[in-house]
Design a protein around this motif. Structure first.
Motif, short mmCIF file in Angstrom:
data_model
loop_
_atom_site.label_atom_id
_atom_site.label_comp_id
_atom_site.label_asym_id
_atom_site.label_seq_id
_atom_site.Cartn_x
_atom_site.Cartn_y
_atom_site.Cartn_z
N ASN A 5 -80.50 -17.85 -7.56
CA ASN A 5 -79.90 -19.15 -7.26
C ASN A 5 -80.49 -20.18 -7.90
OD1 ASN A 5 -78.67 -18.24 -4.91
ND2 ASN A 5 -80.67 -18.45 -3.71
N ARG A 7 -79.62 -24.27 -9.95
CA ARG A 7 -78.87 -25.76 -9.97
C ARG A 7 -78.98 -26.19 -11.39
NH1 ARG A 7 -78.57 -30.42 -5.78
NH2 ARG A 7 -78.59 -28.44 -4.34
N CYS A 90 -67.54 -20.14 3.45
CA CYS A 90 -68.93 -19.63 4.34
C CYS A 90 -68.69 -18.23 4.65
CB CYS A 90 -69.06 -20.86 5.56
SG CYS A 90 -70.66 -20.30 6.38
N ASP A 93 -69.09 -15.84 1.84
CA ASP A 93 -70.59 -15.52 1.57
C ASP A 93 -71.30 -14.73 2.50
OD1 ASP A 93 -69.95 -17.06 -0.57
OD2 ASP A 93 -70.88 -18.68 0.05
N TYR A 101 -76.94 -16.76 3.62
CA TYR A 101 -76.42 -17.79 2.63
C TYR A 101 -75.58 -18.76 3.59
CZ TYR A 101 -77.98 -14.88 -0.79
OH TYR A 101 -78.75 -14.13 -1.90
N ASP A 103 -76.47 -21.24 5.23
CA ASP A 103 -77.25 -22.77 5.23
C ASP A 103 -76.99 -23.28 3.97
OD1 ASP A 103 -77.57 -22.77 7.91
OD2 ASP A 103 -79.68 -21.97 7.75
N GLU A 104 -76.66 -22.54 2.67
CA GLU A 104 -76.40 -22.77 1.61
C GLU A 104 -74.98 -23.42 1.40
OE1 GLU A 104 -77.75 -20.00 -1.38
OE2 GLU A 104 -79.33 -19.47 -0.53
N GLY A 105 -75.07 -24.54 0.42
CA GLY A 105 -73.83 -25.03 0.07
C GLY A 105 -73.57 -26.31 0.99
#
Length: 106
Positions: A5, A7, A90, A93, A101, A103-105
């Motif tokens: 992960n 950014r 979502c 994923d 995953y 809660d990511e994005g």
């Protein structure tokens, strides 16, 4: 685990394009098919930042429809509970990478 992960923050550059799109504020032209049409299937191994290189292979890509029904239902429930508005992304994923995953994005 076979992922990282990260950014990447940078200023837009003329001609910028890639896995995350072209940053022209038009999400409609950032689909996988659109990106591949603009830049091709991937990069040569000589340009890869990673020692282990996995070339892109043309063919069928997995979609949410490929997720088994019970797992898909569980993934959709987790995405709704998390308040996700991008249900298809979502659900994909959660189905194929794991519910961690969800809660990511957001």
């Amino acid at each position: 685990s076979n992922h990282i992960n990260l950014r990447i923050s940078m200023s837009p550059r003329p001609g910028q394009d890639g896995h995350c799109g072209n940053f022209n504020s038009n999400a409609a032209d950032d689909t996988t098919d659109s990106i591949r049409a603009r830049i091709g299937m991937g990069i040569p191994q000589s340009q890869s930042l990673f020692r282990a290189f996995q070339p892109t292979i043309p063919g069928k890509r997995q979609t949410v429809a490929d997720c088994p029904a019970p797992k898909r239902s569980q993934a959709e429930q987790a995405c709704r509970a998390a308040g996700r508005s991008d249900m298809e992304a979502c659900t994909f994923d959660a189905c194929f990478a794991g519910e961690q995953y969800v809660d990511e994005g957001m």
